[in-house]
Design a protein around this motif. Structure first.
Motif, PDB file in Angstrom:
ATOM      1  N   TRP A  99      94.315  16.798  51.153  1.00  0.00           N
ATOM      2  CA  TRP A  99      95.217  16.940  52.293  1.00  0.00           C
ATOM      3  C   TRP A  99      95.619  18.396  52.489  1.00  0.00           C
ATOM      4  N   MET A 100      95.913  19.092  51.382  1.00  0.00           N
ATOM      5  CA  MET A 100      96.280  20.503  51.463  1.00  0.00           C
ATOM      6  C   MET A 100      95.108  21.340  51.934  1.00  0.00           C
ATOM      7  N   SER A 101      93.895  20.992  51.510  1.00  0.00           N
ATOM      8  CA  SER A 101      92.707  21.729  51.924  1.00  0.00           C
ATOM      9  C   SER A 101      92.459  21.593  53.425  1.00  0.00           C
ATOM     10  N   GLN A 102      92.679  20.404  53.954  1.00  0.00           N
ATOM     11  CA  GLN A 102      92.507  20.212  55.397  1.00  0.00           C
ATOM     12  C   GLN A 102      93.511  21.050  56.182  1.00  0.00           C
ATOM     13  N   ILE A 103      94.755  21.039  55.724  1.00  0.00           N
ATOM     14  CA  ILE A 103      95.781  21.856  56.404  1.00  0.00           C
ATOM     15  C   ILE A 103      95.447  23.342  56.266  1.00  0.00           C
ATOM     16  N   GLY A 104      95.043  23.770  55.051  1.00  0.00           N
ATOM     17  CA  GLY A 104      94.718  25.173  54.839  1.00  0.00           C
ATOM     18  C   GLY A 104      93.539  25.633  55.675  1.00  0.00           C
ATOM     19  N   THR A 105      92.534  24.768  55.804  1.00  0.00           N
ATOM     20  CA  THR A 105      91.387  25.124  56.640  1.00  0.00           C
ATOM     21  C   THR A 105      91.802  25.324  58.083  1.00  0.00           C
ATOM     22  N   SER A 106      92.636  24.432  58.597  1.00  0.00           N
ATOM     23  CA  SER A 106      93.106  24.551  59.977  1.00  0.00           C
ATOM     24  C   SER A 106      93.934  25.818  60.184  1.00  0.00           C
ATOM     25  N   ILE A 107      94.838  26.090  59.252  1.00  0.00           N
ATOM     26  CA  ILE A 107      95.681  27.281  59.369  1.00  0.00           C
ATOM     27  C   ILE A 107      94.843  28.545  59.241  1.00  0.00           C
ATOM     28  N   GLY A 108      93.932  28.551  58.273  1.00  0.00           N
ATOM     29  CA  GLY A 108      93.109  29.734  58.062  1.00  0.00           C
ATOM     30  C   GLY A 108      92.278  30.090  59.277  1.00  0.00           C
ATOM     31  N   HIS A 109      91.635  29.108  59.877  1.00  0.00           N
ATOM     32  CA  HIS A 109      90.818  29.380  61.071  1.00  0.00           C
ATOM     33  C   HIS A 109      91.698  29.740  62.267  1.00  0.00           C
ATOM     34  N   SER A 110      92.897  29.190  62.361  1.00  0.00           N
ATOM     35  CA  SER A 110      93.784  29.520  63.476  1.00  0.00           C
ATOM     36  C   SER A 110      94.255  30.965  63.413  1.00  0.00           C
ATOM     37  N   LEU A 111      94.508  31.460  62.197  1.00  0.00           N
ATOM     38  CA  LEU A 111      95.002  32.830  62.040  1.00  0.00           C
ATOM     39  C   LEU A 111      93.884  33.843  61.834  1.00  0.00           C
ATOM     40  N   ASP A 112      92.652  33.373  61.742  1.00  0.00           N
ATOM     41  CA  ASP A 112      91.515  34.273  61.537  1.00  0.00           C
ATOM     42  C   ASP A 112      90.944  34.679  62.894  1.00  0.00           C
ATOM     43  N   PHE A 113      91.703  35.495  63.614  1.00  0.00           N
ATOM     44  CA  PHE A 113      91.235  36.016  64.901  1.00  0.00           C
ATOM     45  C   PHE A 113      91.059  37.528  64.773  1.00  0.00           C
ATOM     46  N   PRO A 114      90.381  38.176  65.711  1.00  0.00           N
ATOM     47  CA  PRO A 114      90.091  39.614  65.575  1.00  0.00           C
ATOM     48  C   PRO A 114      91.342  40.453  65.360  1.00  0.00           C
ATOM     49  N   TYR A 115      91.243  41.364  64.395  1.00  0.00           N
ATOM     50  CA  TYR A 115      92.290  42.338  64.047  1.00  0.00           C
ATOM     51  C   TYR A 115      93.529  41.704  63.420  1.00  0.00           C
ATOM     52  N   SER A 116      93.483  40.435  63.076  1.00  0.00           N
ATOM     53  CA  SER A 116      94.607  39.816  62.386  1.00  0.00           C
ATOM     54  C   SER A 116      94.563  40.181  60.909  1.00  0.00           C
ATOM     55  N   PRO A 117      95.713  40.130  60.220  1.00  0.00           N
ATOM     56  CA  PRO A 117      95.696  40.419  58.775  1.00  0.00           C
ATOM     57  C   PRO A 117      94.778  39.486  57.999  1.00  0.00           C
ATOM     58  N   VAL A 118      94.708  38.225  58.421  1.00  0.00           N
ATOM     59  CA  VAL A 118      93.833  37.279  57.726  1.00  0.00           C
ATOM     60  C   VAL A 118      92.381  37.685  57.896  1.00  0.00           C
ATOM     61  N   ARG A 119      91.995  38.083  59.112  1.00  0.00           N
ATOM     62  CA  ARG A 119      90.618  38.520  59.344  1.00  0.00           C
ATOM     63  C   ARG A 119      90.293  39.753  58.502  1.00  0.00           C
ATOM     64  N   LEU A 120      91.220  40.689  58.396  1.00  0.00           N
ATOM     65  CA  LEU A 120      90.981  41.887  57.595  1.00  0.00           C
ATOM     66  C   LEU A 120      90.819  41.553  56.121  1.00  0.00           C
ATOM     67  N   LEU A 121      91.614  40.591  55.640  1.00  0.00           N
ATOM     68  CA  LEU A 121      91.482  40.203  54.233  1.00  0.00           C
ATOM     69  C   LEU A 121      90.142  39.519  53.978  1.00  0.00           C
ATOM     70  N   VAL A 122      89.681  38.724  54.929  1.00  0.00           N
ATOM     71  CA  VAL A 122      88.374  38.083  54.786  1.00  0.00           C
ATOM     72  C   VAL A 122      87.260  39.128  54.822  1.00  0.00           C
ATOM     73  N   LEU A 123      87.388  40.131  55.702  1.00  0.00           N
ATOM     74  CA  LEU A 123      86.371  41.174  55.784  1.00  0.00           C
ATOM     75  C   LEU A 123      86.347  42.063  54.544  1.00  0.00           C
ATOM     76  N   MET A 124      87.401  42.002  53.747  1.00  0.00           N
ATOM     77  CA  MET A 124      87.440  42.770  52.504  1.00  0.00           C
ATOM     78  C   MET A 124      86.411  42.258  51.510  1.00  0.00           C
ATOM     79  N   MET A 125      86.023  40.989  51.635  1.00  0.00           N
ATOM     80  CA  MET A 125      85.062  40.399  50.711  1.00  0.00           C
ATOM     81  C   MET A 125      83.689  41.041  50.893  1.00  0.00           C
ATOM     82  N   PRO A 126      82.942  41.221  49.807  1.00  0.00           N
ATOM     83  CA  PRO A 126      81.602  41.807  49.913  1.00  0.00           C
ATOM     84  C   PRO A 126      80.669  40.884  50.690  1.00  0.00           C
ATOM     85  N   PRO A 127      79.643  41.441  51.332  1.00  0.00           N
ATOM     86  CA  PRO A 127      78.742  40.609  52.151  1.00  0.00           C
ATOM     87  C   PRO A 127      78.030  39.522  51.359  1.00  0.00           C
TER      88      PRO A 127
END
Length: 279
Positions: A99-127
């Motif tokens: 249940w927590m994973s479903q909520i986290g997935t929804s929140i993560g994708h909602s906040l993962d938009f261009p130039y958002s802090p979440v997007r920048l943290l994801v882009l920090m990961m190596p390719p």
């Protein structure tokens, strides 16, 4: 005295439980270093206990001005628990973690938009990072950032609706702001407003700056391995909670400065009125 010690013990126990939660719930995930976790837990518990039992403050701010520190702790503990459940779902899924994973997935994708802090943290990961790890970082970052935003908004509403901190009685600058010396520097109000602006601006920028600095540093040194779930939890907590805590501190300082300014105006008005009457 008894109530003070009891309250300090309860606070210390809650802090210790928060620190040890990831290692306890993820004991089978290769987290390692249990001695270090126990050491950090004891240090945190002893610090909180000593801060809330003594009459003389040392470091902790706003200890007698609830609910600021309570909101901070609630935001941190909620973030730790939620991220732990997200990490546990990858190794030992239950109905709660799913249940927590479903909520986290929804929140993560909602906040993962261009130039958002979440997007920048994801882009920090190596390719070449595994997709599961990238998704875990996105979910964790989204949940942590949302909890931080809720904590900030709740504190602002506490000021607007309940008039923090005046409804809790007189605000004692000495016990609530032990690191602030009103006798040094320039005008107290100007210093408080300056510190407030600095904290708010830095708190807003840090979620953007930290991933960029980490990305640049990864070219020179090995980046922090976020494949360890405990490392991921505390890294994301620090990334989200520390800026939120700075923003809340800045808002609190601005509120104290406004109260001092308002009290000055009333005192000047009273003095002026008395001067007119005596004349």
């Amino acid at each position: 005295m008894i109530s003070r010690i009891t309250g300090a013990l309860m606070r210390a126990a809650l802090v210790a439980a928060t620190v040890v939660t990831p290692s306890l719930l993820l004991s089978g995930s290769g987290t390692g270093a249990p001695e270090f976790v126990i050491f950090v837990t004891l240090i945190a518990a002893i610090f909180i206990f000593s801060e809330y039992t003594t009459v003389f403050p040392s470091i902790l701010e706003f200890r007698d001005a609830p609910p600021l520190n309570r909101l901070r702790f609630l935001a941190l503990s909620s973030t730790v628990v939620c991220l732990t459940l997200l990490a546990k779902n990858a190794t030992d899924p239950t109905q709660t973690t799913l249940w927590m994973s479903q909520i986290g997935t929804s929140i993560g994708h909602s906040l993962d938009f261009p130039y958002s802090p979440v997007r920048l943290l994801v882009l920090m990961m190596p390719p070449d990072a595994p997709m599961a790890l990238t998704d875990g970082v996105r979910m964790s970052a989204g949940v942590a950032y949302l909890i931080s935003l809720v904590a900030i908004i709740t504190f602002i509403l506490t000021i607007r609706v309940k008039g923090w901190p005046t409804r809790n009685g007189a605000f004692n600058v000495w016990t609530n702001m032990p690191l602030f010396d009103p006798t040094t520097g320039g005008d107290v109000v100007d210093r408080l407003y300056s510190d407030a602006r600095f904290n708010v601006i830095l708190g807003v920028l840090l979620p953007f700056i930290i991933p960029a600095v980490a990305k640049l540093a990864s070219e020179l040194i090995d980046p922090i391995s976020l494949s360890d779930p405990v490392v991921l939890i505390w890294t994301v907590c620090a990334w989200a909670f520390l800026p939120a805590s700075m923003i809340m501190r800045g808002i609190a300082l601005a509120r104290i400065a406004a109260l001092i300014e308002e009290k000055r105006r009333r005192a000047y008005a009273v003095a002026e009125a008395e001067g007119i009457q005596t004349a």
